[in-house]
Write an enzyme that holds these catalytic residues in place. Structure first.
Site, PDB file in Angstrom:
ATOM      1  N   TYR A  81      -1.472  -0.847  10.386  1.00  0.00           N
ATOM      2  CA  TYR A  81      -1.730  -1.185   8.983  1.00  0.00           C
ATOM      3  C   TYR A  81      -0.588  -0.694   8.108  1.00  0.00           C
ATOM      4  O   TYR A  81      -0.041  -1.435   7.280  1.00  0.00           O
ATOM      5  CB  TYR A  81      -3.055  -0.574   8.523  1.00  0.00           C
ATOM      6  CG  TYR A  81      -3.398  -0.889   7.083  1.00  0.00           C
ATOM      7  CD1 TYR A  81      -4.054  -2.067   6.752  1.00  0.00           C
ATOM      8  CD2 TYR A  81      -3.051  -0.009   6.059  1.00  0.00           C
ATOM      9  CE1 TYR A  81      -4.358  -2.364   5.427  1.00  0.00           C
ATOM     10  CE2 TYR A  81      -3.350  -0.295   4.739  1.00  0.00           C
ATOM     11  CZ  TYR A  81      -3.998  -1.469   4.432  1.00  0.00           C
ATOM     12  OH  TYR A  81      -4.291  -1.761   3.113  1.00  0.00           O
ATOM     13  N   SER A  92       0.842  -1.195   0.000  1.00  0.00           N
ATOM     14  CA  SER A  92       0.000   0.000   0.000  1.00  0.00           C
ATOM     15  C   SER A  92       0.872   1.238   0.000  1.00  0.00           C
ATOM     16  O   SER A  92       1.982   1.234   0.541  1.00  0.00           O
ATOM     17  CB  SER A  92      -0.914   0.014   1.232  1.00  0.00           C
ATOM     18  OG  SER A  92      -1.612   1.251   1.326  1.00  0.00           O
TER      19      SER A  92
END
Length: 272
Positions: A161, A151
């Protein structure tokens, strides 16, 4: 469960690709684009009904073999079934897509540590184990591709995350350098905001996350990632806009971290 093709066969395919998180979003798109390119597909996800629907669609559209593996990849026993499939010498996997993953809607301190640990496992430990499981066979054949979804968030200090998504970037850079001369390529794709079910599952509206210009189509992200992998690139950042954002984040990350630290200290002081 295996769904047999209506035309063509495994013997005429380019190989077999295993895709995790394959029933929606980027995972389903990877499955479709790889199948359209001539790969037989092994689909891995938790929802059997959706798996079978995707498999039937792949067979109908592309005439490929679509094999279904229902598995929760954070469950040791179920993950072992997927690892065993990746080890198979009789029906080898030539392309692995580590796509399964999710985020948590609440802040770190509001989540249970068990929830945080499960997210870390699916984003880092699972692709580690699956990549290792497929590696031996690929090395013996002298060819193979491992593509892992990271990401753009990996470039910013945005909680667990973000931290977990740095793993596939670092690992893919190393593994690509380590094994490329032996015929294997490792690629991490680092997209930004993508139009999938990801944010809806968190209960977050897209308009609340980012302006329209920052959203990418899943089909574009997957095409870009597959093209980067075919060219042997260790990292794929889809679109010019996100390449610019990625470069800017590298420059500004130290400043962001200083700002976060100062804001945190100020909040602690005001709360004491």
């Amino acid at each position: 469960m295996t769904i047999q093709p209506s035309r063509s066969s495994a013997s005429t395919a380019r190989g077999t690709a295993l895709v995790t998180g394959a029933t929606s979003g980027l995972g389903a798109e990877f499955a479709h684009q790889l199948a359209s390119g001539g790969y037989n597909i092994v689909l891995v996800a938790r929802d059997l009904a959706r798996l079978e629907a995707v498999a039937a669609d792949l067979r109908s559209r592309y005439g490929v073999t679509a094999e279904v593996l229902k598995a929760d990849l954070t469950n040791v026993d179920e993950r072992a079934i997927v690892e065993q499939r990746l080890h198979s010498a009789d029906a080898p996997i030539s392309y692995l897509v580590n796509n399964a993953g999710y985020g948590l809607a609440q802040e770190f301190e509001s989540n249970s540590i068990d929830d945080e640990e499960r997210m870390l496992e699916i984003l880092a430990t699972v692709p580690l184990r699956l990549s290792h499981a497929v590696l031996g066979g690929m090395l013996s054949r002298g060819s193979g591709t491992v593509l892992t979804v990271a990401s753009i968030a990996a470039g910013a200090p945005l909680g667990l995350y973000s931290a977990a998504k740095t793993w596939p970037l670092s690992f893919s850079r190393w593994a690509n350098a380590q094994y490329r001369h032996r015929g294997l390529t490792f690629t991490a794709v680092a997209p930004g905001f993508v139009r999938t079910e990801f944010h809806a599952r968190l209960g977050i509206e897209r308009a609340d996350m980012a302006p329209k210009w920052m959203w990418l189509d899943a089909s574009f992200v997957v095409r870009s990632a597959l093209r980067s992998a075919a060219r042997g690139r260790a990292v794929s950042v889809p679109s010019v806009r996100y390449k610019l954002i990625w470069a800017l984040m590298k420059v500004t990350q130290p400043l962001i971290m200083v700002f976060v630290a100062r804001a945190s200290r100020a909040a602690s002081a005001n709360g004491s």
